[in-house]
Write a protein that holds these residues in place. Structure first.
Motif, PDB file in Angstrom:
ATOM      1  N   PHE A 270      27.231  21.693  29.206  1.00  0.00           N
ATOM      2  CA  PHE A 270      26.268  20.659  28.818  1.00  0.00           C
ATOM      3  C   PHE A 270      24.926  20.891  29.513  1.00  0.00           C
ATOM      4  O   PHE A 270      23.866  20.779  28.886  1.00  0.00           O
ATOM      5  N   ALA A 271      24.981  21.240  30.798  1.00  0.00           N
ATOM      6  CA  ALA A 271      23.743  21.515  31.541  1.00  0.00           C
ATOM      7  C   ALA A 271      23.017  22.725  30.950  1.00  0.00           C
ATOM      8  O   ALA A 271      21.790  22.724  30.825  1.00  0.00           O
ATOM      9  N   GLU A 272      23.768  23.765  30.569  1.00  0.00           N
ATOM     10  CA  GLU A 272      23.158  24.946  29.957  1.00  0.00           C
ATOM     11  C   GLU A 272      22.547  24.597  28.605  1.00  0.00           C
ATOM     12  O   GLU A 272      21.461  25.076  28.249  1.00  0.00           O
ATOM     13  N   LEU A 273      23.246  23.746  27.848  1.00  0.00           N
ATOM     14  CA  LEU A 273      22.726  23.311  26.551  1.00  0.00           C
ATOM     15  C   LEU A 273      21.423  22.536  26.739  1.00  0.00           C
ATOM     16  O   LEU A 273      20.453  22.739  26.000  1.00  0.00           O
ATOM     17  N   TYR A 274      21.394  21.674  27.734  1.00  0.00           N
ATOM     18  CA  TYR A 274      20.183  20.900  28.029  1.00  0.00           C
ATOM     19  C   TYR A 274      19.028  21.835  28.377  1.00  0.00           C
ATOM     20  O   TYR A 274      17.916  21.698  27.848  1.00  0.00           O
ATOM     21  N   ASP A 275      19.286  22.779  29.272  1.00  0.00           N
ATOM     22  CA  ASP A 275      18.235  23.723  29.664  1.00  0.00           C
ATOM     23  C   ASP A 275      17.741  24.540  28.472  1.00  0.00           C
ATOM     24  O   ASP A 275      16.554  24.848  28.362  1.00  0.00           O
ATOM     25  N   MET A 276      18.662  24.862  27.583  1.00  0.00           N
ATOM     26  CA  MET A 276      18.345  25.715  26.442  1.00  0.00           C
ATOM     27  C   MET A 276      17.527  24.983  25.371  1.00  0.00           C
ATOM     28  O   MET A 276      16.563  25.526  24.834  1.00  0.00           O
TER      29      MET A 276
END
Length: 200
Positions: free
Chosen positions: A38-44
């Motif tokens: 989820f954090a990677e998706l947010y950053d992306m």
């Protein structure tokens, strides 16, 4: 644009195309409660989602609130993402666009209530009531006509006219070739004119 970003060994090309749908994979992992995904998706995708929201809402503070609402909804509804129906980016940006439109409609409704209350207090009717009614009816006709379009055409037109994206940006967002995006927009606008009863 993400440049050679690696997520679990998957490269995202510099041109923004996403043949393996990295966002979709992250959404699927998020659906299983994976906070890191989820954090990677947010950053992306948060910069792109914020840009779309800001173009619709205009107010920066409200846009930031809407962005948080979008990612809360993504966290809560990730299990509803269907990879066979489209890419993760498009799914998330559709949520962002819908939330942004909802915020604008809510703000407009509040503004209209304030105007009506003001005129009521003054004991006078607004001079432009007919214009306001006409504009609202026209907006409803357009929204209804848009719903008659195939999903791909509606998405391209919505991103272009409500999101302010260029055709090449829409191609990068949706993962569709630029020629396909141009065709979708041309065909969608033609059908929209028919739905709206525009003859010229």
């Amino acid at each position: 644009m993400l440049v050679d970003m690696v997520i679990d060994g998957i490269d995202v090309p510099e041109d923004g195309t996403d043949p393996v749908d990295v966002a979709g994979l992250l959404i699927e992992r998020t659906a299983n409660g994976d906070r890191e995904a989820f954090a990677e998706l947010y950053d992306m995708l948060s910069p792109r989602a914020f840009g779309l929201i800001l173009r619709v809402v205009v107010d920066r503070a409200q846009s930031e609130e809407v962005l948080q609402e979008v990612f809360l909804e993504v966290w809560q509804s990730a299990a509803r993402f269907a990879p066979n129906k489209g890419q993760g980016r498009s799914w998330l940006l559709t949520i962002a666009h819908r939330r942004a439109i909802d915020r604008v409609r809510s703000a407009q409704a509040s503004h209209n209530r304030d105007i009506r209350a003001g005129f009521r207090d003054l004991g006078a009717a607004p001079e432009s009531v007919a214009e306001q009614v006409e504009l609202r009816l026209e907006s409803e006709r357009i929204a209804g006509a848009l719903q008659q379009l195939p999903d791909a055409q509606r998405e391209a037109i919505t991103l272009a006219y409500y999101g302010g994206y260029s055709q090449s940006e829409i191609a990068a967002l949706t993962g569709a070739p630029l020629g396909t995006v141009k065709t979708r927009m041309r065909d969608g606008l033609t059908r929209l004119r028919v739905e709206m009863g525009v003859t010229r």
